[in-house]
Design a protein around this motif. Structure first.
Motif, PDB file in Angstrom:
ATOM      1  N   ALA A 164       4.227   0.170  -5.100  1.00 47.56           N
ATOM      2  CA  ALA A 164       3.475  -0.856  -4.402  1.00 47.56           C
ATOM      3  C   ALA A 164       1.983  -0.709  -4.459  1.00 47.56           C
ATOM      4  O   ALA A 164       1.445   0.125  -4.601  1.00 47.56           O
ATOM      5  CB  ALA A 164       3.457  -0.327  -2.663  1.00 47.56           C
ATOM      6  N   LEU A 191       6.476  -2.252   0.728  1.00 50.55           N
ATOM      7  CA  LEU A 191       6.781  -1.117   1.698  1.00 50.55           C
ATOM      8  C   LEU A 191       7.556  -1.538   2.997  1.00 50.55           C
ATOM      9  O   LEU A 191       8.577  -0.490   3.143  1.00 50.55           O
ATOM     10  CB  LEU A 191       5.403  -0.752   2.176  1.00 50.55           C
ATOM     11  CG  LEU A 191       4.439   0.093   1.202  1.00 50.55           C
ATOM     12  CD1 LEU A 191       2.972  -0.245   1.556  1.00 50.55           C
ATOM     13  CD2 LEU A 191       4.723   1.230   0.663  1.00 50.55           C
ATOM     14  N   ALA A 230      11.234  -1.231   1.521  1.00 53.40           N
ATOM     15  CA  ALA A 230      11.350   0.419   1.400  1.00 53.40           C
ATOM     16  C   ALA A 230      11.910   0.740   2.478  1.00 53.40           C
ATOM     17  O   ALA A 230      12.861   1.450   2.718  1.00 53.40           O
ATOM     18  CB  ALA A 230      10.295   1.101   0.761  1.00 53.40           C
ATOM     19  N   ARG A 231      11.294   0.591   3.654  1.00 48.23           N
ATOM     20  CA  ARG A 231      11.472   1.228   4.909  1.00 48.23           C
ATOM     21  C   ARG A 231      12.845   0.384   5.460  1.00 48.23           C
ATOM     22  O   ARG A 231      13.759   1.241   5.970  1.00 48.23           O
ATOM     23  CB  ARG A 231      10.538   0.709   6.058  1.00 48.23           C
ATOM     24  CG  ARG A 231      10.672   1.143   7.274  1.00 48.23           C
ATOM     25  CD  ARG A 231       9.696   0.970   8.186  1.00 48.23           C
ATOM     26  NE  ARG A 231       9.162  -0.693   8.385  1.00 48.23           N
ATOM     27  CZ  ARG A 231       9.887  -1.733   8.995  1.00 48.23           C
ATOM     28  NH1 ARG A 231      11.024  -1.450   9.455  1.00 48.23           N
ATOM     29  NH2 ARG A 231       9.384  -2.622   8.835  1.00 48.23           N
ATOM     30  N   VAL A 289       8.699   5.835  -2.822  1.00 51.75           N
ATOM     31  CA  VAL A 289       7.643   4.932  -2.996  1.00 51.75           C
ATOM     32  C   VAL A 289       6.661   5.620  -3.685  1.00 51.75           C
ATOM     33  O   VAL A 289       6.305   6.602  -3.642  1.00 51.75           O
ATOM     34  CB  VAL A 289       6.999   4.414  -1.387  1.00 51.75           C
ATOM     35  CG1 VAL A 289       5.779   3.962  -1.538  1.00 51.75           C
ATOM     36  CG2 VAL A 289       8.179   3.620  -0.669  1.00 51.75           C
ATOM     37  N   LEU A 332       2.757   4.693  -4.451  1.00 49.94           N
ATOM     38  CA  LEU A 332       1.413   3.721  -4.257  1.00 49.94           C
ATOM     39  C   LEU A 332       0.801   3.777  -5.667  1.00 49.94           C
ATOM     40  O   LEU A 332       0.282   4.892  -6.058  1.00 49.94           O
ATOM     41  CB  LEU A 332       0.858   4.396  -2.981  1.00 49.94           C
ATOM     42  CG  LEU A 332      -0.155   3.693  -2.458  1.00 49.94           C
ATOM     43  CD1 LEU A 332       0.510   2.346  -2.048  1.00 49.94           C
ATOM     44  CD2 LEU A 332      -0.828   4.518  -1.248  1.00 49.94           C
ATOM     45  N   ARG A 376      -4.904   5.209  -0.959  1.00 50.65           N
ATOM     46  CA  ARG A 376      -4.762   4.560   0.336  1.00 50.65           C
ATOM     47  C   ARG A 376      -5.873   3.961   0.991  1.00 50.65           C
ATOM     48  O   ARG A 376      -5.907   2.767   1.712  1.00 50.65           O
ATOM     49  CB  ARG A 376      -4.348   5.958   1.394  1.00 50.65           C
ATOM     50  CG  ARG A 376      -3.071   6.263   1.167  1.00 50.65           C
ATOM     51  CD  ARG A 376      -2.623   7.588   1.905  1.00 50.65           C
ATOM     52  NE  ARG A 376      -1.725   8.415   1.725  1.00 50.65           N
ATOM     53  CZ  ARG A 376      -0.479   8.409   2.418  1.00 50.65           C
ATOM     54  NH1 ARG A 376      -0.467   7.747   3.460  1.00 50.65           N
ATOM     55  NH2 ARG A 376       0.625   8.911   1.795  1.00 50.65           N
ATOM     56  N   LEU A 384       2.424   0.931   5.058  1.00 45.04           N
ATOM     57  CA  LEU A 384       2.311   2.102   4.687  1.00 45.04           C
ATOM     58  C   LEU A 384       2.748   3.023   6.038  1.00 45.04           C
ATOM     59  O   LEU A 384       3.641   3.981   5.764  1.00 45.04           O
ATOM     60  CB  LEU A 384       1.302   2.512   3.794  1.00 45.04           C
ATOM     61  CG  LEU A 384       1.190   3.830   3.345  1.00 45.04           C
ATOM     62  CD1 LEU A 384       2.337   4.126   2.423  1.00 45.04           C
ATOM     63  CD2 LEU A 384       0.000   4.333   2.722  1.00 45.04           C
ATOM     64  N   TRP A 410       6.259   2.889   6.608  1.00 40.31           N
ATOM     65  CA  TRP A 410       7.135   3.521   6.113  1.00 40.31           C
ATOM     66  C   TRP A 410       7.362   4.726   6.362  1.00 40.31           C
ATOM     67  O   TRP A 410       8.513   5.490   6.443  1.00 40.31           O
ATOM     68  CB  TRP A 410       6.468   3.420   4.463  1.00 40.31           C
ATOM     69  CG  TRP A 410       7.234   4.574   3.624  1.00 40.31           C
ATOM     70  CD1 TRP A 410       6.436   5.574   3.041  1.00 40.31           C
ATOM     71  CD2 TRP A 410       8.526   4.590   3.047  1.00 40.31           C
ATOM     72  NE1 TRP A 410       7.135   6.359   2.366  1.00 40.31           N
ATOM     73  CE2 TRP A 410       8.371   5.729   2.239  1.00 40.31           C
ATOM     74  CE3 TRP A 410       9.521   4.021   3.209  1.00 40.31           C
ATOM     75  CZ2 TRP A 410       9.506   6.339   1.673  1.00 40.31           C
ATOM     76  CZ3 TRP A 410      10.687   4.390   2.517  1.00 40.31           C
ATOM     77  CH2 TRP A 410      10.606   5.494   1.654  1.00 40.31           C
ATOM     78  N   VAL A 446       4.808   9.543  -0.052  1.00 38.63           N
ATOM     79  CA  VAL A 446       4.204   8.621  -0.995  1.00 38.63           C
ATOM     80  C   VAL A 446       3.954   9.338  -2.320  1.00 38.63           C
ATOM     81  O   VAL A 446       3.170  10.425  -2.424  1.00 38.63           O
ATOM     82  CB  VAL A 446       3.199   7.903  -0.442  1.00 38.63           C
ATOM     83  CG1 VAL A 446       2.528   6.893  -1.622  1.00 38.63           C
ATOM     84  CG2 VAL A 446       3.596   7.164   0.821  1.00 38.63           C
TER      85      VAL A 446
END
Length: 122
Positions: A67, A77, A80-81, A92, A94, A98, A109, A112, A116
């Motif tokens: 992501a 994201l 993914a969830r 995941v 990243l 962030r 995020l 999720w 990460v």
């Protein structure tokens, strides 16, 4: 042999949905937002569509979602969830700090809620 706009086939079957060019997709997004559809709603729908397409084509296997910092990363994201909620093993990674995420990707995020990874930790 007929093809969709992108001329793509999947597993020998013709895709029946037209694929929009990036610019066309952006126009559609802007139109939806200008007419009251929230970005989070678009992101949720896109992520769910990706997850549903994956689930329709493959049995559960380990998935790694990469992501980025923008809204496409947020779509990933969400996907993914949704896959994790369906029992798939999902990781995941990243590809941005962030703090560098778009507001909506940061919300995705948070949704999720799982671990990460970063490229340095992988």
């Amino acid at each position: 042999m007929p093809h969709n706009r992108a001329g793509l086939l999947h597993n020998g079957a013709h895709m029946t949905t037209a694929i929009l060019a990036t610019a066309d997709s952006a126009v559609c997004d802007h139109f939806a937002i200008e007419n009251g559809v929230e970005v989070q709603t678009l992101m949720d729908r896109a992520g769910r569509a990706v997850a549903n397409a994956i689930r329709a084509r493959w049995a559960p296997v380990p998935v790694l979602v990469l992501a980025g910092p923008g809204n496409n990363g947020g779509d990933g994201l969400v996907a993914a969830r949704v896959l994790r909620e369906a029992g798939w093993p999902v990781r995941v990674m990243l590809l941005a700090a962030r703090e560098g995420l778009s507001t909506d990707a940061a919300r995705a995020l948070d949704g999720w809620g799982g671990p990460v990874e970063s490229p340095a930790s992988g």
